[in-house]
Design a protein around this motif. Structure first.
Motif, PDB file in Angstrom:
ATOM      1  N   VAL A   1      -8.278  18.023  -7.056  1.00  0.00           N
ATOM      2  CA  VAL A   1      -7.770  17.572  -8.402  1.00  0.00           C
ATOM      3  C   VAL A   1      -8.846  17.454  -9.550  1.00  0.00           C
ATOM      4  N   VAL A   2      -8.580  17.777 -10.610  1.00  0.00           N
ATOM      5  CA  VAL A   2      -9.575  18.116 -11.738  1.00  0.00           C
ATOM      6  C   VAL A   2      -9.134  16.963 -12.729  1.00  0.00           C
TER       7      VAL A   2
ATOM      8  N   ALA B   1       0.796  -1.343  -0.077  1.00  0.00           N
ATOM      9  CA  ALA B   1       0.184   0.071   0.001  1.00  0.00           C
ATOM     10  C   ALA B   1       0.725   1.161   0.013  1.00  0.00           C
ATOM     11  N   ARG B   2       2.212   1.085   0.001  1.00  0.00           N
ATOM     12  CA  ARG B   2       3.124   2.398   0.074  1.00  0.00           C
ATOM     13  C   ARG B   2       2.724   3.181  -1.379  1.00  0.00           C
ATOM     14  N   PRO B   3       2.381   4.354  -0.974  1.00  0.00           N
ATOM     15  CA  PRO B   3       1.817   5.304  -2.230  1.00  0.00           C
ATOM     16  C   PRO B   3       3.363   5.832  -2.984  1.00  0.00           C
ATOM     17  N   GLU B   4       2.912   6.223  -4.037  1.00  0.00           N
ATOM     18  CA  GLU B   4       4.112   6.904  -5.083  1.00  0.00           C
ATOM     19  C   GLU B   4       4.666   7.984  -4.351  1.00  0.00           C
ATOM     20  N   GLU B   5       6.094   8.215  -4.487  1.00  0.00           N
ATOM     21  CA  GLU B   5       6.655   9.091  -4.034  1.00  0.00           C
ATOM     22  C   GLU B   5       5.953  10.872  -4.236  1.00  0.00           C
ATOM     23  N   ASP B   6       5.525  10.643  -5.497  1.00  0.00           N
ATOM     24  CA  ASP B   6       5.011  12.024  -6.001  1.00  0.00           C
ATOM     25  C   ASP B   6       3.569  12.308  -5.479  1.00  0.00           C
ATOM     26  N   SER B   7       2.877  11.260  -4.841  1.00  0.00           N
ATOM     27  CA  SER B   7       1.545  11.324  -4.694  1.00  0.00           C
ATOM     28  C   SER B   7       0.985  11.377  -3.368  1.00  0.00           C
ATOM     29  N   SER B   8       1.976  11.867  -2.575  1.00  0.00           N
ATOM     30  CA  SER B   8       1.853  11.828  -0.999  1.00  0.00           C
ATOM     31  C   SER B   8       1.102  12.993  -0.464  1.00  0.00           C
TER      32      SER B   8
ATOM     33  N   GLY C   1      -5.225   7.704 -11.248  1.00  0.00           N
ATOM     34  CA  GLY C   1      -4.291   8.725 -11.400  1.00  0.00           C
ATOM     35  C   GLY C   1      -4.459  10.058 -10.618  1.00  0.00           C
ATOM     36  N   ALA C   2      -5.940  10.396 -10.377  1.00  0.00           N
ATOM     37  CA  ALA C   2      -6.400  11.244  -9.255  1.00  0.00           C
ATOM     38  C   ALA C   2      -6.284  11.268  -7.817  1.00  0.00           C
ATOM     39  N   HIS C   3      -6.023   9.726  -7.634  1.00  0.00           N
ATOM     40  CA  HIS C   3      -5.909   9.230  -6.212  1.00  0.00           C
ATOM     41  C   HIS C   3      -7.281   9.498  -5.512  1.00  0.00           C
ATOM     42  N   ALA C   4      -8.332   8.923  -6.196  1.00  0.00           N
ATOM     43  CA  ALA C   4      -9.779   8.864  -5.726  1.00  0.00           C
ATOM     44  C   ALA C   4      -9.981   8.203  -4.510  1.00  0.00           C
TER      45      ALA C   4
END
Length: 647
Positions: A431-432, A394-401, A463-466
């Motif tokens: 986020v749009v 479940a570790r998120p991507e570094e650029d999405s924290s 991609g929008a981390h919904a």
């Protein structure tokens, strides 16, 4: 021609029926779908009793499309940055694993009665894990971007590159070979073509996709994506590399652009259908007679694949500083062979390095190790500690924290744009998502985080981390897209509040049933605004207007429910007596007027002349009290008929 075509489509139908039966059985027993597909293939194999396909060779070629589409989708999701995170264990560890497997094959050759050359060939065949199988398992478990997922994919991609080397290196072991100079010649020719092609594609493809997106044609967008995938795969094959590697490179080219998520969303249904076809064909290739005729050879190849590769993989990954948990999972994931092992076995057979027995044993080993691998991988989390594996997966991507507890706005037009302005005013991150490239461009010029794509596609929502959003606002005017968006959001975030819009009553109900928390109807809100303005201009106090509008909206929601639904009806305001409602001596709460009659009480005029506007639920009604209610005409007629009968 007509007869052959008819047989082909009969075979194709039989394959998909087998996939359905096997897939349902796998789900019933809570097993990976891959196992079900392979089992379905065995049922319709020419080597087993019962219905069978007529032309297995043609279906093998057709099934390659599944490999191409899967590798292309992996390239779309697995960026170059992800590869760079595991570059050393992949670039160095991958070849080390192959060399160790070949050495192990040569080591046991005397024990099995093989010569050293045969041992090296069998070791190379068992060294290459199936990218298709591994990627499918990781996707099913949601672990493609976990630490062990990145390492596994990095290693198998390097192994795919190594297959190119092995296909020209293995014949060099034969007596009639031209030596290892052929290896370098082939690789040099491939590099001269693919490297310039990759540079040009990286520069031109995103611009081309932008032009296609501006045409607002989802069908044309899909065709362009498939053409890029297939075209690059064909070029890769033409220069001596694998189809899968070319497809992966095409995905990598697009992955850096803003169109990657949308491309993946369009491709997923097509990919999954062909992936199912591929695994059914794998099952059809198994000849049970081989299992009985070459048991020692089969057991040796299974041992090299499962036990040998597990030990080698564990040591190699651990040597690069990864934890024992990650190393064990990577090692377990690679305990199978697949499509590229078939290629190597075929090359070795043509070079007279192995006989038909080894080739058939390779197919059987593939099936058995895929079955073992799926079961082993499924239980790996339990063996290695479920909690720790879950944290890594479940570790998120570094650029999405930064995207956590944000708002996702689906559609940035006349409704979404003002909503975004409101969120900015109150400092709420959002986020749009929008399908219009021009809208996306203008939003980014204002430093608004905006993704290109259709929010009805699950990869775009991801991609929008919904899955970590605090609220989702769906302003899409098309009811079918809004419905699919709500359904997909509920898959990844079952509890997030969702606000959607609908113009028709049927859409209103459908969105609520799909999982929307609230559905706004623009016409109702326009009517409410007009009513509010009119009351204000006629001197009604703001407090009374607010209460009335609240009651009006509540009545409209009730009118939209299926119980009180009447085509073309609108709520009306009427005055009724407490007697007609059978409410004398009862409080409004106990009278339950709203649910019994579908009416909303706006005000109560007591017999003594006192007026209660927006009366509380504890207000007790008496004979002679008059109630102002808002409701549909049919419900008011029912109450009035009772009142007339009583009088």
């Amino acid at each position: 021609m007509g007869g052959q075509g008819s047989l082909f489509f009969t075979d194709l139908a039989l394959i998909f029926v087998a996939a359905v039966i096997g897939g349902l059985a796998a789900r019933q027993f809570k097993q990976p779908l891959i196992l079900g597909y392979v089992a379905g293939g065995i049922l319709i194999s020419p080597f087993t009793p019962g219905p069978a396909v007529s032309n297995l060779h043609n279906l093998e070629l057709f099934a390659e499309v599944g490999v191409i589409l899967l590798m292309f989708s992996i390239g779309l999701e697995f960026s170059l940055r992800d590869l760079m995170r595991v570059k050393w264990v992949a670039l160095v560890g991958g070849p080390m694993s192959i060399a160790a497997s070949m050495g192990l094959g040569a080591l046991i050759a005397p024990l099995m009665g093989w010569d050293t050359r045969t041992g090296l060939v069998i070791g190379s065949i068992t060294s290459i894990a199936s990218t298709m199988v591994l990627a499918r398992l990781l996707m099913d478990r949601g672990e493609l971007r976990s630490e062990h997922g990145r390492v596994m994919i990095g290693i198998v991609l390097v192994e795919d590159l190594a297959v190119v080397v092995l296909t020209v290196a293995l014949p060099a072991l034969g007596a009639d070979a031209g030596g290892f100079s052929v290896v370098w010649q082939t690789l040099g020719q491939a590099s001269l073509v693919l490297i310039p092609l990759g540079i040009v594609a990286t520069l031109l493809v995103p611009r081309f996709l932008n032009r296609i997106a501006q045409l607002h044609s989802p069908e044309l967008f899909l065709i362009v994506i498939v053409a890029l995938c297939m075209g690059t795969a064909a070029v890769s094959q033409a220069v001596g590399l694998s189809l899968a590697l070319g497809a992966f490179m095409a995905g990598i080219v697009i992955s850096g652009s803003e169109y990657a998520r949308e491309a993946l969303g369009h491709l997923l249904p097509l990919r999954d259908a062909f992936v199912a076809l591929f695994f059914v064909v794998i099952g059809m290739l198994i000849d049970p007679g081989v299992l009985l005729g070459n048991v020692p050879l089969l057991l040796a190849m299974i041992g090299l694949t499962v036990v040998g590769k597990f030990v080698i993989g564990l040591g190699v990954v651990r040597a690069f500083g990864y934890s024992i948990w990650t190393a064990a999972l990577v090692a377990m994931g690679r305990t199978q062979i697949g499509e590229f092992s078939f290629v190597l076995a075929q090359v070795a057979r043509k070079a007279n390095l192995i006989g038909p027995d080894v080739y058939n044993a390779t197919l059987a080993t593939s099936l058995i190790t895929i079955l073992i691998n799926a079961a082993l991988f499924k239980q790996g989390a339990k063996w290695l500690g479920g909690r720790r594996l879950k944290r890594e997966s479940a570790r998120p991507e570094e650029d999405s924290s930064e995207w956590d507890q944000h708002i996702v706005v689906c559609g940035f037009g006349r409704m979404g744009g003002p909503a975004g302005t409101a969120f900015e005013t109150f400092g709420l991150p959002y986020v749009v998502i929008d399908i219009d490239p021009e809208v996306v461009r203008k939003a980014r010029e204002k430093d608004i985080h905006c993704l290109y794509g259709d929010p009805a596609h699950l990869p775009v929502l991801e991609g929008a981390h919904a899955e970590r959003a605090r609220l989702v606002l769906i302003t899409l005017p098309e009811a079918d897209r809004a419905y699919l968006t709500v359904r997909n959001i509920r898959q990844i975030n079952p509890t997030v509040p969702i606000i959607a819009r609908a113009h028709r009553r049927a859409d209103f109900e459908a969105l609520l049933e799909a999982g929307a928390t609230s559905v706004v109807q623009p016409e109702v809100e326009a009517a409410a605004t007009m009513i509010s303005d009119a009351l204000h201009l006629t001197g009604v106090t703001p407090e009374r207007i607010d209460v009335y509008m609240h009651q009006y909206r509540e009545a409209m929601k009730l009118a939209q429910s299926s119980r009180f639904q009447v085509p073309g009806a609108m709520p009306e305001l009427h005055t009724v007596s407490a007697e007609s409602l059978n409410a004398e001596g009862k409080s409004l709460r106990d009278a339950d007027i709203r649910h019994r009659f579908g009416l909303t009480v706006i005000a109560v005029r007591k017999q003594n002349g006192e007026s209660l506007f927006n009366p509380p639920a504890g207000t007790v009604l008496h004979a002679g009290d008059q109630l102002q209610v808002l409701g549909l005409e049919k419900d008011l007629e029912e109450v009035e008929s009772k009142e007339g009968g009583q009088s």
